[in-house]
Design a protein around this motif. Structure first.
Motif, PDB file in Angstrom:
ATOM      1  N   GLY A  47       3.681  -1.527  -9.452  1.00  0.00           N
ATOM      2  CA  GLY A  47       2.717  -1.430  -8.301  1.00  0.00           C
ATOM      3  C   GLY A  47       3.017   0.084  -7.794  1.00  0.00           C
ATOM      4  N   GLY A  48       2.860   0.058  -6.218  1.00  0.00           N
ATOM      5  CA  GLY A  48       2.890   1.331  -5.898  1.00  0.00           C
ATOM      6  C   GLY A  48       1.569   2.158  -6.096  1.00  0.00           C
ATOM      7  N   PHE A  49       1.646   3.436  -5.660  1.00  0.00           N
ATOM      8  CA  PHE A  49       0.361   4.431  -5.855  1.00  0.00           C
ATOM      9  C   PHE A  49       0.220   4.907  -7.163  1.00  0.00           C
ATOM     10  CE2 PHE A  49       1.405   4.088  -1.126  1.00  0.00           C
ATOM     11  CZ  PHE A  49       0.067   3.156  -0.759  1.00  0.00           C
ATOM     12  N   ARG A  50      -0.843   4.904  -7.627  1.00  0.00           N
ATOM     13  CA  ARG A  50      -1.117   5.784  -8.885  1.00  0.00           C
ATOM     14  C   ARG A  50      -1.573   7.010  -8.614  1.00  0.00           C
ATOM     15  NH1 ARG A  50      -4.708   1.766 -12.420  1.00  0.00           N
ATOM     16  NH2 ARG A  50      -3.132   0.183 -13.076  1.00  0.00           N
ATOM     17  N   SER A  51      -1.241   8.081  -9.653  1.00  0.00           N
ATOM     18  CA  SER A  51      -1.983   9.312  -9.387  1.00  0.00           C
ATOM     19  C   SER A  51      -3.227   9.002  -9.327  1.00  0.00           C
ATOM     20  CB  SER A  51      -1.245  10.254 -10.581  1.00  0.00           C
ATOM     21  OG  SER A  51       0.037  10.378 -10.546  1.00  0.00           O
ATOM     22  N   ALA A  52      -4.155   9.856  -8.481  1.00  0.00           N
ATOM     23  CA  ALA A  52      -5.420   9.542  -8.021  1.00  0.00           C
ATOM     24  C   ALA A  52      -6.204   9.656  -9.375  1.00  0.00           C
ATOM     25  CB  ALA A  52      -5.829  10.295  -6.925  1.00  0.00           C
ATOM     26  N   THR A  53      -6.284  10.766  -9.891  1.00  0.00           N
ATOM     27  CA  THR A  53      -7.261  11.027 -11.204  1.00  0.00           C
ATOM     28  C   THR A  53      -6.952   9.841 -12.299  1.00  0.00           C
ATOM     29  OG1 THR A  53      -7.765  13.235 -10.569  1.00  0.00           O
ATOM     30  CG2 THR A  53      -8.127  12.534 -12.738  1.00  0.00           C
ATOM     31  N   PRO A  54      -5.652   9.665 -12.707  1.00  0.00           N
ATOM     32  CA  PRO A  54      -5.297   8.613 -13.731  1.00  0.00           C
ATOM     33  C   PRO A  54      -5.575   7.348 -13.479  1.00  0.00           C
ATOM     34  CG  PRO A  54      -3.564  10.211 -13.709  1.00  0.00           C
ATOM     35  CD  PRO A  54      -4.458  10.573 -12.304  1.00  0.00           C
ATOM     36  N   GLY A  55      -5.493   7.051 -12.053  1.00  0.00           N
ATOM     37  CA  GLY A  55      -5.960   5.829 -11.423  1.00  0.00           C
ATOM     38  C   GLY A  55      -7.411   5.467 -11.478  1.00  0.00           C
ATOM     39  N   GLY A  56      -8.082   6.523 -11.062  1.00  0.00           N
ATOM     40  CA  GLY A  56      -9.522   6.448 -11.392  1.00  0.00           C
ATOM     41  C   GLY A  56      -9.855   6.244 -12.707  1.00  0.00           C
ATOM     42  N   ILE A  57      -9.232   7.094 -13.732  1.00  0.00           N
ATOM     43  CA  ILE A  57      -9.858   7.064 -15.031  1.00  0.00           C
ATOM     44  C   ILE A  57      -9.604   5.441 -15.654  1.00  0.00           C
ATOM     45  CG2 ILE A  57      -8.962   7.464 -17.450  1.00  0.00           C
ATOM     46  CD1 ILE A  57      -8.391  10.211 -16.635  1.00  0.00           C
ATOM     47  N   MET A  58      -8.589   4.917 -15.168  1.00  0.00           N
ATOM     48  CA  MET A  58      -8.222   3.333 -15.380  1.00  0.00           C
ATOM     49  C   MET A  58      -9.259   2.552 -15.055  1.00  0.00           C
ATOM     50  SD  MET A  58      -5.695   4.044 -17.773  1.00  0.00           S
ATOM     51  CE  MET A  58      -5.107   2.116 -17.958  1.00  0.00           C
ATOM     52  N   ALA A  59      -9.423   2.608 -13.705  1.00  0.00           N
ATOM     53  CA  ALA A  59     -10.836   1.972 -13.183  1.00  0.00           C
ATOM     54  C   ALA A  59     -11.894   2.303 -13.848  1.00  0.00           C
ATOM     55  CB  ALA A  59     -10.790   2.377 -11.639  1.00  0.00           C
ATOM     56  N   LEU A  60     -12.188   3.241 -14.258  1.00  0.00           N
ATOM     57  CA  LEU A  60     -13.571   3.512 -14.654  1.00  0.00           C
ATOM     58  C   LEU A  60     -13.627   2.785 -16.317  1.00  0.00           C
ATOM     59  CD1 LEU A  60     -16.178   5.031 -14.882  1.00  0.00           C
ATOM     60  CD2 LEU A  60     -14.863   7.077 -15.851  1.00  0.00           C
ATOM     61  N   LEU A  61     -12.434   2.960 -17.052  1.00  0.00           N
ATOM     62  CA  LEU A  61     -12.404   2.221 -18.335  1.00  0.00           C
ATOM     63  C   LEU A  61     -12.410   0.649 -18.037  1.00  0.00           C
ATOM     64  CD1 LEU A  61      -9.418   4.052 -19.979  1.00  0.00           C
ATOM     65  CD2 LEU A  61     -11.816   4.469 -20.371  1.00  0.00           C
ATOM     66  N   ASP A  62     -11.891   0.191 -17.097  1.00  0.00           N
ATOM     67  CA  ASP A  62     -11.890  -1.376 -16.889  1.00  0.00           C
ATOM     68  C   ASP A  62     -13.488  -1.576 -16.617  1.00  0.00           C
ATOM     69  OD1 ASP A  62      -9.294  -1.622 -17.207  1.00  0.00           O
ATOM     70  OD2 ASP A  62      -8.349  -1.672 -15.220  1.00  0.00           O
ATOM     71  N   GLY A  74     -17.246   6.274 -32.780  1.00  0.00           N
ATOM     72  CA  GLY A  74     -16.757   5.187 -32.181  1.00  0.00           C
ATOM     73  C   GLY A  74     -15.786   5.243 -30.825  1.00  0.00           C
ATOM     74  N   ALA A  75     -15.193   6.394 -30.785  1.00  0.00           N
ATOM     75  CA  ALA A  75     -14.168   6.725 -29.860  1.00  0.00           C
ATOM     76  C   ALA A  75     -14.784   6.546 -28.355  1.00  0.00           C
ATOM     77  CB  ALA A  75     -13.595   7.757 -30.168  1.00  0.00           C
ATOM     78  N   VAL A  76     -13.958   6.222 -27.429  1.00  0.00           N
ATOM     79  CA  VAL A  76     -14.207   6.520 -26.076  1.00  0.00           C
ATOM     80  C   VAL A  76     -13.462   7.878 -25.592  1.00  0.00           C
ATOM     81  CG1 VAL A  76     -13.782   5.500 -23.895  1.00  0.00           C
ATOM     82  CG2 VAL A  76     -14.015   3.754 -25.708  1.00  0.00           C
ATOM     83  N   VAL A  77     -14.381   8.633 -25.074  1.00  0.00           N
ATOM     84  CA  VAL A  77     -13.869   9.866 -24.493  1.00  0.00           C
ATOM     85  C   VAL A  77     -13.926  10.137 -23.098  1.00  0.00           C
ATOM     86  CG1 VAL A  77     -14.438  12.265 -24.825  1.00  0.00           C
ATOM     87  CG2 VAL A  77     -14.840  10.960 -26.820  1.00  0.00           C
ATOM     88  N   VAL A  78     -12.864  10.361 -22.661  1.00  0.00           N
ATOM     89  CA  VAL A  78     -12.651  10.715 -21.196  1.00  0.00           C
ATOM     90  C   VAL A  78     -12.411  12.142 -20.783  1.00  0.00           C
ATOM     91  CG1 VAL A  78     -11.556   9.799 -18.964  1.00  0.00           C
ATOM     92  CG2 VAL A  78     -12.087   8.270 -20.815  1.00  0.00           C
ATOM     93  N   ASP A  79     -13.250  12.698 -20.430  1.00  0.00           N
ATOM     94  CA  ASP A  79     -13.014  14.406 -19.924  1.00  0.00           C
ATOM     95  C   ASP A  79     -12.833  14.518 -18.796  1.00  0.00           C
ATOM     96  OD1 ASP A  79     -13.010  16.996 -20.280  1.00  0.00           O
ATOM     97  OD2 ASP A  79     -15.094  17.181 -21.266  1.00  0.00           O
ATOM     98  N   ALA A  80     -11.323  14.714 -18.486  1.00  0.00           N
ATOM     99  CA  ALA A  80     -10.878  15.126 -17.139  1.00  0.00           C
ATOM    100  C   ALA A  80     -10.774  16.523 -16.926  1.00  0.00           C
ATOM    101  CB  ALA A  80      -9.663  14.319 -16.919  1.00  0.00           C
TER     102      ALA A  80
END
Length: 285
Positions: A136-151, A224-230
């Protein structure tokens, strides 16, 4: 093949709508407005722009942004003391130290002055540990946002090979930990990795987080890969977008992909912090 867009603007808008409802419920229940304190050191134009954007989003969801601007010549000690004041202030729910700070300041010391209960940007060692241990706790904002986007796009992660290109303590390292907690097999790379193209070519999910425009060539991408460009520099990301989009199944645009998700995650974690502060206060009475 032309990749589907991972639309961070649309997904973040949905998150912010939810946050706005949660803020209204919080104000109705507790009679106060959640407060995000933003600390800005120096006159970097990009940092000022980011802080204004965050203040604007706060206002739209009904939060209050408390902006603290400090001279670029201040010492680490002065900055740490100010952040500790905010950590001790019962009216403040979340604290954001805008990155980067001037080079003479010990940024890690400044981050660690943020109380873990107010670390809504997920930059402290405590937040990193809770991410790594999936506690739990707080995620780093950008990584947390990336995970939410993938979900949001139902991207499967369990058993997939995720390659993270980047090793910063607030982006590359924590996003790898979050992927690992979701049962992905994670490979960390960086700008000095030997054979980077071969490793990128193995990625089912690629997260690029270096900050070097078009470091990653489109022909490296696995079909077919998923590409996340931060990455972001001069309206370009770390990935050669047009060529990569011809090979990937899903891809984030730059801008409009990861960036909006970062702010949405920050505000979602601020209302979470406010609720936890009220709960802790009631438990203590």
């Amino acid at each position: 093949m032309t990749a589907q867009i991972l639309d961070g603007r649309a997904v973040s808008a949905a998150i912010l709508e939810r946050v706005q409802r949660e803020v209204a419920e919080f104000v109705g229940s507790h009679g106060r407005v959640p407060v995000l304190a933003t600390v800005l050191v120096g006159d970097d134009p990009a940092s000022h722009t980011y802080v204004r954007m965050k203040a604007s989003r706060c206002a739209k969801v009904g939060m209050r942004s408390q902006r603290i601007e400090l001279d670029e010549t201040i010492s680490t000690e002065t900055l740490v003391n100010k952040i500790r004041e905010l950590s001790d202030d019962p009216e403040v729910d979340g604290i954001l130290l805008q990155h980067p700070v001037p080079g003479h300041i010990d940024e890690r010391a400044a981050f660690e002055a943020i109380a873990p209960s107010k670390d809504v940007d997920g930059v402290t060692r405590t937040s990193f540990a809770t991410m790594a241990f999936d506690e739990g706790g707080f995620r780093s904002a950008t990584p947390g946002g990336i995970m939410a986007l993938l979900d949001a796009y139902d991207v499967p992660l369990s058993g997939k090979h995720a390659v993270v290109v980047g090793r910063s303590p607030i982006l590359g390292k924590p996003v790898g930990m979050l992927l690992l907690t979701r049962d992905a097999t994670v490979t960390y790379c960086h700008s000095r990795t030997v054979g980077l193209a071969d490793l990128v070519a193995q990625a089912d999910v690629l997260v690029a987080a270096v900050g070097r425009p078009e470091l990653i060539r489109g022909e490296w991408i696995k079909p077919g890969a998923v590409v996340v460009d931060a990455g972001y520099a001069g309206n370009k990301g770390d990935v050669e977008y047009a060529a990569a989009a011809e090979r990937a199944s899903l891809i984030t645009p730059v801008p409009g992909g990861v960036g909006p998700m970062t702010i949405a995650t920050l505000l979602a974690q601020t209302i979470k912090a406010a609720r936890e502060h009220e709960s802790a206060g009631h438990l203590g009475t």
